[in-house]
Design a protein around this motif. Sequence first.
Motif, PDB file in Angstrom:
ATOM      1  N   PHE A   1      -3.573   5.014  -6.762  1.00  0.00           N
ATOM      2  CA  PHE A   1      -4.469   5.030  -5.028  1.00  0.00           C
ATOM      3  C   PHE A   1      -5.025   3.656  -5.950  1.00  0.00           C
ATOM      4  CE2 PHE A   1      -3.753   9.859  -5.884  1.00  0.00           C
ATOM      5  CZ  PHE A   1      -3.347  10.214  -4.991  1.00  0.00           C
TER       6      PHE A   1
ATOM      7  N   LEU B   1       1.349   4.194  -3.008  1.00  0.00           N
ATOM      8  CA  LEU B   1       1.186   5.470  -2.496  1.00  0.00           C
ATOM      9  C   LEU B   1       2.369   6.243  -2.831  1.00  0.00           C
ATOM     10  CD1 LEU B   1      -0.964   7.171  -1.504  1.00  0.00           C
ATOM     11  CD2 LEU B   1       0.548   7.038   1.143  1.00  0.00           C
TER      12      LEU B   1
ATOM     13  N   ALA C   1      -2.975   1.020  -3.778  1.00  0.00           N
ATOM     14  CA  ALA C   1      -2.882   1.641  -2.516  1.00  0.00           C
ATOM     15  C   ALA C   1      -4.332   1.368  -1.842  1.00  0.00           C
ATOM     16  CB  ALA C   1      -2.382   3.212  -2.227  1.00  0.00           C
TER      17      ALA C   1
ATOM     18  N   ARG D   1      -6.182   6.805   2.560  1.00  0.00           N
ATOM     19  CA  ARG D   1      -5.933   6.184   0.994  1.00  0.00           C
ATOM     20  C   ARG D   1      -7.080   7.030   0.246  1.00  0.00           C
ATOM     21  NH1 ARG D   1      -1.639   4.977   3.704  1.00  0.00           N
ATOM     22  NH2 ARG D   1      -0.363   3.467   3.691  1.00  0.00           N
TER      23      ARG D   1
ATOM     24  N   SER E   1       0.773  -1.564   0.104  1.00  0.00           N
ATOM     25  CA  SER E   1       0.061   0.115   0.078  1.00  0.00           C
ATOM     26  C   SER E   1       0.482   0.972   0.132  1.00  0.00           C
ATOM     27  CB  SER E   1      -1.262  -0.387   1.132  1.00  0.00           C
ATOM     28  OG  SER E   1      -1.950   1.253   1.052  1.00  0.00           O
TER      29      SER E   1
END
Length: 186
Positions: free
Chosen positions: A126, A121, A129, A153, A117
Motif C-alpha cells: 500500500f 496494489l 501504491a 488506496r 500504483s
Amino acid sequence: CVRLEPKVASYRYNLGYSLSQLHRYPEAETALRVAVDLAPKYADAHSLLGEALSEQGKHIEAIAACTKAVEINPIWWFQRSLAHVYTAAKQPNKALPLLEEIVRFHADDVWANIYLSDTYLQKEDFKNAIKYMREIVRIMPKDGEAHLKLGNRLREAGDKEGARAAWKTANELDEKGDSGAEARKM
C-alpha cells in the motif's frame, strides 16, 4: 462504409486501433494479427495486439506479442505495454522493474505511474501504491478520478481520514461526473 486494402499492414493496424478504442477486442485481435502477418517487424502492431489479447484474458499470448514488440524496438512505451500486460497476468514481479525504470526517466508518465500504483496494489504494498497514486495527483491535480483512486488506496491502507479528504476533493473536482458520484458514496 470504409473499404480497407487487405494487404496493407498500416490499414489493418488502424482498424485494430479503432476497434480497441471501441472495446471490440476480438475484432481488433483479428485485424492486428493480419497486420503482424503482413509486416512481422511492425512493433506497434505487436504491442497493440498484446493489449487486445490481454483485455480478453489471453495473457500468455499477450506477453508474447508485447515481448516481440520490445525485441523489435525496445523503446519505453513498448516496455510500458509489456509491463501492463504482466500486471494483468498477475506477474507483478516482472512488471515492476520495467515500470520503475520508465519512471526514472519519464517521471510524469501518467500511465506508468498508474500501472505502478496498480501493480503495487496487486502485491498489497500500500505504501508504494499510494506513493504512485500521489504522483498521478501531482501530475493531474484537477483530475477527480485521480483523487478518487487515491482515496481508495488510502482506505485500503487504513487511512480513513486521508481517504475522506481525497474523496472530498474528487467530489469537488467532478461534482457532476462519475468520479464525484462515486466519491459521494464513500
